[in-house]
Design a protein around this motif. Sequence first.
Motif, mmCIF file in Angstrom:
data_model
loop_
_atom_site.group_PDB
_atom_site.id
_atom_site.type_symbol
_atom_site.label_atom_id
_atom_site.label_comp_id
_atom_site.label_asym_id
_atom_site.label_seq_id
_atom_site.Cartn_x
_atom_site.Cartn_y
_atom_site.Cartn_z
ATOM 1 N N THR A 1 71.784 23.580 43.582
ATOM 2 C CA THR A 1 70.457 23.679 42.960
ATOM 3 C C THR A 1 70.053 22.315 42.418
ATOM 4 N N ARG A 2 68.807 21.935 42.676
ATOM 5 C CA ARG A 2 68.294 20.619 42.284
ATOM 6 C C ARG A 2 67.332 20.767 41.108
ATOM 7 N N TYR A 3 67.492 19.911 40.117
ATOM 8 C CA TYR A 3 66.626 19.929 38.949
ATOM 9 C C TYR A 3 66.070 18.532 38.680
ATOM 10 N N SER A 4 64.790 18.494 38.280
ATOM 11 C CA SER A 4 64.194 17.281 37.724
ATOM 12 C C SER A 4 64.157 17.457 36.212
ATOM 13 N N GLN B 1 62.124 10.291 34.414
ATOM 14 C CA GLN B 1 62.677 11.538 34.950
ATOM 15 C C GLN B 1 63.974 11.276 35.705
ATOM 16 N N ASN C 1 62.142 20.702 35.896
ATOM 17 C CA ASN C 1 61.157 20.935 36.961
ATOM 18 C C ASN C 1 59.744 21.071 36.407
ATOM 19 N N ASP D 1 58.212 13.797 41.227
ATOM 20 C CA ASP D 1 58.430 14.587 42.433
ATOM 21 C C ASP D 1 57.220 14.590 43.370
ATOM 22 N N THR E 1 67.016 13.256 38.269
ATOM 23 C CA THR E 1 67.285 14.385 39.159
ATOM 24 C C THR E 1 68.778 14.683 39.160
#
Length: 325
Positions: free
Chosen positions: A297-300, A318, A267, A170, A320
């Motif tokens: 909602t965004r998650y890594s 990773q 995250n 990120d 997303t």
Amino acid sequence: MQRPHARTALACSAALLMAALTSCAGSAEADTRKPTAPQGVTAQAGSATSAHVMWEQASDDKGITGYDVYREGTKVASVPPAKLMTDIDGLTASTAYTFTVRARDAAGNRSAPSAAVAVTTPAPTPADEEPPTGPVKLRGEAESGRTVTLSWGGSTDDVGVTSYDVYQEDSRIHSVAGTETTARLTGLRPGTVYTFTVRARDAADRSSPDSNALDLTTPSASGAPASTAPTGLRTSTSADGGEFLVDLSWDQPDTGGTIPAYQLFLNGKMTTTIVWGGTPPTGRATYRLTLTDPPGTRYSLKIRPKLPDGKWGDFSGQRTVVLPG
């Protein structure tokens, strides 16, 4: 009248004090060497009013403590030693600027200025209301344990693409001009999995969606143990009533024994430990994560294995995920 042993004690104390002062003076005089000037300085116009300046790591006999960026000889930014780039805002459209970078150490020594680099900000584009399309077909290869090259298909924009930004997980780590669709990244670590994405940016400073994610593993250093990172991590997301289900699957690394558990990070923070209810699986493993956050909602997400010796292994690439609306 002082007794002989008192005079001896005073003499010893004086000698110790002089030795300490001499030692301190020697230490103060030790770091007088200036760091080397940063090399490979580049500048790209990020928008009509900003520029992105990057450089390569300098060296010093005691260690670099930071970098200062100058515009026409005036310092405009200072960054910590681990950061080799910065954005300079507040510029004027259609204007030429020159930037240099100096390294500094803990003793206050500053390097000579780097070679000057010039950049001209583009004209303002008030009608540029649409972000660029996302770069496509990101691909690349590891040239060595510390260097990779990337390439991608170009983006389109209603006015024009001014730059491409390369992200490692990120964090933006590199930028190239909007006319380029390749990047060479240095300063990486051998035997490490890196996940790269690319975004296009236009003169209005609007960014495109991410390109596809690309995992690259740098070769291990000679004699170093093989990577223990899970590979081939894939995710799929679905809705189930008021919950969201994220299904993960991955290829387990060869660790010479059974992997009893994995840690799951969202995250960048450890969220849960995946422990198998029975016999740990072999080959490809799966796990279902339940989330109750709002749509969009965004998650890594990434994982790492627990090794047979009890230590935690290397991180996977990773991924997303965005909870569907």
